[in-house]
Design a protein around this motif. Sequence first.
Motif, PDB file in Angstrom:
ATOM      1  N   ALA A   1       0.824  -1.219   0.000  1.00 47.27           N
ATOM      2  CA  ALA A   1       0.000   0.000   0.000  1.00 47.27           C
ATOM      3  C   ALA A   1       0.851   1.258   0.000  1.00 47.27           C
ATOM      4  O   ALA A   1       0.316   2.365   0.135  1.00 47.27           O
ATOM      5  CB  ALA A   1      -0.910  -0.025   1.214  1.00 47.27           C
ATOM      6  N   LYS A   2       2.173   1.065  -0.148  1.00 53.58           N
ATOM      7  CA  LYS A   2       3.113   2.210  -0.172  1.00 53.58           C
ATOM      8  C   LYS A   2       2.979   3.044   1.102  1.00 53.58           C
ATOM      9  O   LYS A   2       3.064   4.285   1.050  1.00 53.58           O
ATOM     10  CB  LYS A   2       2.853   3.107  -1.401  1.00 53.58           C
ATOM     11  N   MET A   3       2.749   2.376   2.186  1.00 49.84           N
ATOM     12  CA  MET A   3       2.586   3.102   3.447  1.00 49.84           C
ATOM     13  C   MET A   3       3.879   3.136   4.252  1.00 49.84           C
ATOM     14  O   MET A   3       3.910   3.684   5.356  1.00 49.84           O
ATOM     15  CB  MET A   3       1.478   2.445   4.285  1.00 49.84           C
ATOM     16  N   VAL A   4       4.955   2.544   3.692  1.00 50.05           N
ATOM     17  CA  VAL A   4       6.234   2.512   4.405  1.00 50.05           C
ATOM     18  C   VAL A   4       7.205   3.436   3.690  1.00 50.05           C
ATOM     19  O   VAL A   4       7.327   3.390   2.469  1.00 50.05           O
ATOM     20  CB  VAL A   4       6.794   1.070   4.460  1.00 50.05           C
ATOM     21  N   GLU A   5       7.851   4.295   4.437  1.00 47.42           N
ATOM     22  CA  GLU A   5       8.849   5.178   3.860  1.00 47.42           C
ATOM     23  C   GLU A   5      10.155   4.998   4.601  1.00 47.42           C
ATOM     24  O   GLU A   5      10.160   4.765   5.829  1.00 47.42           O
ATOM     25  CB  GLU A   5       8.398   6.636   3.960  1.00 47.42           C
ATOM     26  N   ALA A   6      11.264   5.110   3.865  1.00 44.76           N
ATOM     27  CA  ALA A   6      12.577   4.951   4.496  1.00 44.76           C
ATOM     28  C   ALA A   6      12.911   6.200   5.285  1.00 44.76           C
ATOM     29  O   ALA A   6      12.659   7.312   4.832  1.00 44.76           O
ATOM     30  CB  ALA A   6      13.623   4.708   3.416  1.00 44.76           C
ATOM     31  N   ALA A   7      13.499   5.976   6.452  1.00 39.78           N
ATOM     32  CA  ALA A   7      13.952   7.096   7.289  1.00 39.78           C
ATOM     33  C   ALA A   7      15.438   6.906   7.525  1.00 39.78           C
ATOM     34  O   ALA A   7      15.854   6.062   8.326  1.00 39.78           O
ATOM     35  CB  ALA A   7      13.184   7.103   8.605  1.00 39.78           C
ATOM     36  N   PHE A   8      16.264   7.641   6.812  1.00 36.72           N
ATOM     37  CA  PHE A   8      17.717   7.437   6.853  1.00 36.72           C
ATOM     38  C   PHE A   8      18.316   8.175   8.048  1.00 36.72           C
ATOM     39  O   PHE A   8      18.092   9.376   8.224  1.00 36.72           O
ATOM     40  CB  PHE A   8      18.338   7.937   5.546  1.00 36.72           C
ATOM     41  N   LYS A   9      19.116   7.408   8.778  1.00 38.25           N
ATOM     42  CA  LYS A   9      19.803   7.965   9.959  1.00 38.25           C
ATOM     43  C   LYS A   9      21.168   7.278  10.063  1.00 38.25           C
ATOM     44  O   LYS A   9      21.337   6.170   9.551  1.00 38.25           O
ATOM     45  CB  LYS A   9      19.007   7.678  11.229  1.00 38.25           C
ATOM     46  N   PRO A  10      22.119   7.913  10.772  1.00 38.64           N
ATOM     47  CA  PRO A  10      23.394   7.227  11.020  1.00 38.64           C
ATOM     48  C   PRO A  10      23.145   5.964  11.826  1.00 38.64           C
ATOM     49  O   PRO A  10      22.333   5.954  12.767  1.00 38.64           O
ATOM     50  CB  PRO A  10      24.196   8.254  11.808  1.00 38.64           C
ATOM     51  N   LEU A  11      23.857   4.934  11.450  1.00 38.23           N
ATOM     52  CA  LEU A  11      23.517   3.625  11.992  1.00 38.23           C
ATOM     53  C   LEU A  11      24.802   2.792  12.140  1.00 38.23           C
ATOM     54  O   LEU A  11      25.612   2.737  11.224  1.00 38.23           O
ATOM     55  CB  LEU A  11      22.559   2.954  10.995  1.00 38.23           C
ATOM     56  N   ALA A  12      24.923   2.120  13.306  1.00 34.99           N
ATOM     57  CA  ALA A  12      26.052   1.197  13.509  1.00 34.99           C
ATOM     58  C   ALA A  12      25.596  -0.174  13.043  1.00 34.99           C
ATOM     59  O   ALA A  12      24.566  -0.692  13.494  1.00 34.99           O
ATOM     60  CB  ALA A  12      26.458   1.152  14.972  1.00 34.99           C
TER      61      ALA A  12
ATOM     62  N   ILE B   1      24.622   5.430   6.769  1.00 31.38           N
ATOM     63  CA  ILE B   1      23.357   6.168   6.894  1.00 31.38           C
ATOM     64  C   ILE B   1      22.306   5.333   6.182  1.00 31.38           C
ATOM     65  O   ILE B   1      22.354   5.145   4.970  1.00 31.38           O
ATOM     66  CB  ILE B   1      23.462   7.555   6.272  1.00 31.38           C
ATOM     67  N   SER B   2      21.370   4.843   6.943  1.00 21.18           N
ATOM     68  CA  SER B   2      20.341   3.988   6.371  1.00 21.18           C
ATOM     69  C   SER B   2      19.160   3.933   7.332  1.00 21.18           C
ATOM     70  O   SER B   2      19.141   4.607   8.357  1.00 21.18           O
ATOM     71  CB  SER B   2      20.916   2.582   6.114  1.00 21.18           C
ATOM     72  N   ASP B   3      18.177   3.133   6.913  1.00 27.05           N
ATOM     73  CA  ASP B   3      16.987   2.956   7.758  1.00 27.05           C
ATOM     74  C   ASP B   3      17.173   1.669   8.565  1.00 27.05           C
ATOM     75  O   ASP B   3      17.220   0.572   7.979  1.00 27.05           O
ATOM     76  CB  ASP B   3      15.755   2.880   6.863  1.00 27.05           C
TER      77      ASP B   3
END
Lengths: 483, 303
Positions: free
Chosen positions: A328-339, A372-374
């Motif tokens: 349903a295209k209800m998910v969006e990526a939220a990019f943040k610094p990530l270990a 940097i990723s979700d």
Amino acid sequence: MNRFQSQDLRQRFETAVFAVMAIAGSILMLFLNLAIAEFATDYTRHYWQEHTQTFADSVKYSLIMHAASGSEDIARHFTVDKTVLKASIYSNPQRVLASAGGNETCPSTQNPPISQGSFTDTPDFWCFYAPVIQDGKGIGYVELVVSKQELKAVLLHIRWISGLMVLAILVILYAAVTRFSSRFTRTMVELSSVLKNVSLGIPGQQVAFSGSADLAPMRDTFNDMLTRIESNERELEQKISEKTQALAKALESSEAANHYKSYIIAAVSHEMKTPLHAIGAYLELTAASLPPDACYDSIREFHRRGLLRVGELNDLICNILLHGKLNAKMVEAAFKPLAIEPLMLACAEKLAPSLERQQNRLKLSGEQLSVISDAELLTHVVTNMLSNACKFTSAGDITLSWWQTASDLLIQVSDTGCGIPESCYDKIFDSFWQVDMSSTRAYGGTGLGLAITKQCVDLLGGIITVRANGAQGSVFEVKIPNR
Amino acid sequence: MRWIYRALLFVFALFVSGTAFCKVPVLVVYPETDASLQHIYTAVITGIDHQVGSTTQLALTPDMINLQATLDHLQPDHIIALGKTAAEAVRHSTYNDRLWVGMMAFTPPDYRGVSLTLDSKRLVQQVAHFAPFIKRLFVVQEARNLSVSLNEKAAASASKAIKFKSANENSNEPDIILREGEDMIMTIRLLGHLVEQEATTRDAVLLPVNLPNDILYEISRIAWDRHIILLSTNLYHLENGALIVLYPDPVALGEQLGRLIAKKNGQSESLQGLKAALNKLIARHLNLDFDAEALQRFEVTIK
């Protein structure tokens, strides 16, 4: 050329005919003039050559008698004609006996004595020579200098007249062509008009031209063709309309069914999760209330296994819900610094019950990276790949490795399981698809794991590939660009 | 039987000899021409016939390949060739010794027969007969084409300009002055000088028989202007400036030829039979009156 392109058929016909006539007329006039000039020049030369011979015959007696005055009279007589510029009489060896007229100088001639008629040519005049012969012996010769002006004037006159004649003929022909061009082009014009109307979709187009015997069959054939085209078009339009309506209905039904499916899945999943949570809570409460005696160990084991199954069922329902959201295209990526390493360890930890049940060994290999990723999407990707590898591997080895290139983060999951036929590589990422989809299949699951993985990788802007792991198992590799 | 074969062989030999040779006394050979000239040859042949009885005629055609064979067949005693073409043809045959010629000018001993060259004596007689008003006659001719032969010529040939008086001082016969050119150019110069300067209105000039037509026109124009009398032996000249033309009488020529071959030792003779033609237009221009009797002497007159 552009002007020609913008002309209609009749105008083109007239232009073409006129052009052809003009070219033909010009060529005709050119060759006519050349021929006339050649003929006139030859004729004139011949005439003056004969005239010179007459001059020679006239002076024969005077030349024999060496009569200078008589010779001069004759020479003067021959210069009365204004075309003759000079008349001279020579006695051998090249001595002028008499001369009359101007001072024109002729180019050098053949060596005297001249034995036959000849001439030399200059731009402005000719010099004609004729021998004076008595008893086969040359006794002298005459020279007649003849101007070319009169011939040039005549040729110019002829050129003008022929040019005007050709022009007049061209004008008359062009007028005739213009006058009668409609007769010649009527058929083509009508055909053109009808074809234009047909191309605009105006129905009922027919041609009505007539004329020679071969035009009537052509007209009938063309009209039949137009009728058939129109009939075919109507049939086609009817079929297209029907198909379009059927497709619209099917689409509407499909959309409704899809919506209904999503609604049912969400509703059912939600309705399933609520009692499942309750079951889990009750199992935990029951297990907690059991006395610590050894005789209750088996019961505690049952509770633990039950809780594990509840957890697995919960994960399945979560996957179904997540798949629904992704569709349903209800998910969006939220990019943040990530270990990366903690994320990987957490994913590996989640897999522990399955590893234990399948008697598989998990090996992690990677560096401490920060990208940097979700995190949630990346967790779904790694979890589903590990879960998939564990499900199809029994008492085998599973390796989770990650590393970074200059532009990408690469995550690889390899197993030593049953592997995937190469022919199925393009289908394994489809929703609800499994290599063995029979009711008696050996491996369970919904067939959504890899589909969710693919959709998450897509959201992260990466790609996922699969290949065989040597002789046994598979290797899944994800490449996600660094941001 | 043998005598029968001999008799048959003799008869056959007689027959063969009779068909192979056809002996004729006089054969007249002349070139085949068109009708306009044929009557002249016919007239000459008529004159010959008057003297020798019947003759056999042979017209030379351009395609006649072998005259010798024809002559061998005819075996003529005398051959009279009329004209230079016929004379040359016969001359090259084995019958050269039986050849007599006529209707051509020649000098003995090249040929024998009647030459068209006029004897000077005969000429002055004819001039005196037809034009007694002429006191002096200039004869201009090319050395190789003589129209007049003079007996006295040999005596004064060095000067090439011969004058002699008539034998009869009281007669009407004119004086003859001969002018001969080595070639036609020289002849024309002599003629031109004569007509332009030397001759007077009382003189007559006998034109060269082979004078070119274009020069004839010039000479005639000058003579017309200066009122000089022109005579000739070429009939063509009559319409182109000559007052009187003396020409051979073909019948008389034939008779002369016939008489000549009848002689035992006949060789060559000058032409005797002459006729005269008059151009009356020129006569009027020269103010010469010919009465009816004088006019009757002329065979031909033109206006």
